[in-house]
Scaffold this motif. Sequence first.
Motif, PDB file in Angstrom:
ATOM      1  N   ARG A   1       0.832  -1.206   0.000  1.00  0.00           N
ATOM      2  CA  ARG A   1       0.000   0.000   0.000  1.00  0.00           C
ATOM      3  C   ARG A   1       0.865   1.253   0.000  1.00  0.00           C
ATOM      4  NH1 ARG A   1      -3.944   0.525   5.014  1.00  0.00           N
ATOM      5  NH2 ARG A   1      -2.039   1.319   5.997  1.00  0.00           N
ATOM      6  N   THR A   2       1.950   1.229   0.770  1.00  0.00           N
ATOM      7  CA  THR A   2       2.859   2.375   0.785  1.00  0.00           C
ATOM      8  C   THR A   2       3.551   2.529  -0.565  1.00  0.00           C
ATOM      9  OG1 THR A   2       3.213   2.013   3.156  1.00  0.00           O
ATOM     10  CG2 THR A   2       4.752   3.478   2.021  1.00  0.00           C
ATOM     11  N   ARG A   3       3.981   1.424  -1.170  1.00  0.00           N
ATOM     12  CA  ARG A   3       4.620   1.500  -2.489  1.00  0.00           C
ATOM     13  C   ARG A   3       3.665   2.086  -3.525  1.00  0.00           C
ATOM     14  NH1 ARG A   3       6.895  -3.589  -0.892  1.00  0.00           N
ATOM     15  NH2 ARG A   3       5.243  -4.710  -2.014  1.00  0.00           N
ATOM     16  N   ALA A   4       2.385   1.735  -3.433  1.00  0.00           N
ATOM     17  CA  ALA A   4       1.406   2.286  -4.373  1.00  0.00           C
ATOM     18  C   ALA A   4       1.259   3.792  -4.177  1.00  0.00           C
ATOM     19  CB  ALA A   4       0.063   1.586  -4.193  1.00  0.00           C
ATOM     20  N   ALA A   5       1.257   4.245  -2.923  1.00  0.00           N
ATOM     21  CA  ALA A   5       1.165   5.688  -2.648  1.00  0.00           C
ATOM     22  C   ALA A   5       2.392   6.419  -3.173  1.00  0.00           C
ATOM     23  CB  ALA A   5       0.993   5.920  -1.151  1.00  0.00           C
ATOM     24  N   ILE A   6       3.565   5.805  -3.039  1.00  0.00           N
ATOM     25  CA  ILE A   6       4.785   6.412  -3.566  1.00  0.00           C
ATOM     26  C   ILE A   6       4.689   6.550  -5.075  1.00  0.00           C
ATOM     27  CG2 ILE A   6       7.254   6.018  -3.947  1.00  0.00           C
ATOM     28  CD1 ILE A   6       7.321   4.678  -1.159  1.00  0.00           C
TER      29      ILE A   6
END
Length: 286
Positions: free
Chosen positions: A248-253
């Motif tokens: 989820r964090t990688r997608a936000a990045i």
Amino acid sequence: MAAHPSFGIATAPQQVDYADLLRVWREADEIPQIEHAWLFDHLLPIAGDLDGPIFEGWTLLSAMAAQTQRLRLGLLVTSNRFRPPAMLAKIAATVDVVSGGRLVFGIGAGSRPSNPMARREYEANGLPYHDFSHSVEALDEALSVIRRLWTEDRPFDFDGTHVSLRGAFGNPKPAQRPHPPILIGGRSAAVLRLVAKHAELWNVPGGDIDDVRQRSALLDRYCADLGRDPASVTRSIHLSVSYDEPGRTRAAIAEALDAGFGHVTLGLPSPYPQGVARWVADELIG
């Protein structure tokens, strides 16, 4: 997508021990993929135990500057409401010298009166809490004064609506010339006008990427109104990290980079796992 993105970490200095913060920063200092590190500027906790521990941001930042070698560092962001601007200029110049020229000077107008978790710290510390328009006007004057204290070689007077100085002079100057880069945090139209006028970087909290894009477009317009190249303002975003759901964090990045935000600060929740900085580099930055 932004070219050559830079990644950093943010460690809120609340509900944590100094030793844990120092451990994370020292580890990050050894990892080239992590280029910058940040604290925040509050005087009472804004999350968790409201009577829990919290460190003063600039004092702690100076300690971190003395015990790291490579990381760019700053507060995300200083509240202009807490300290007179001439004092703040002196504090920041000191940290820049201690760090060997690694400071990024993050500043904002201060929390809005509608934020009760932030407002209580002003009342608890005997600080005035004016309306938001007052705080934006004061920030404009403060930035003008701070830059002059960092760069001018003679004492000067300043007569503003919110700031009045006689014989103001800054010595020593910051290590960086002409001065440390200025980062302004905020999302309101009034603050974005100050970004276009004063800042090299603009930071905004992530979350609603469509709103972030719209704010960035508004900043473009304000830069154009001043005859400034919008690309001269680096777009910075703060994204919360999930240890349990790194995808989820990688997608936000990825969303942030696609929106043109090439300066990414990853907020690390405490407690910090062992090896968290290496985990950030391996799992989130890649």
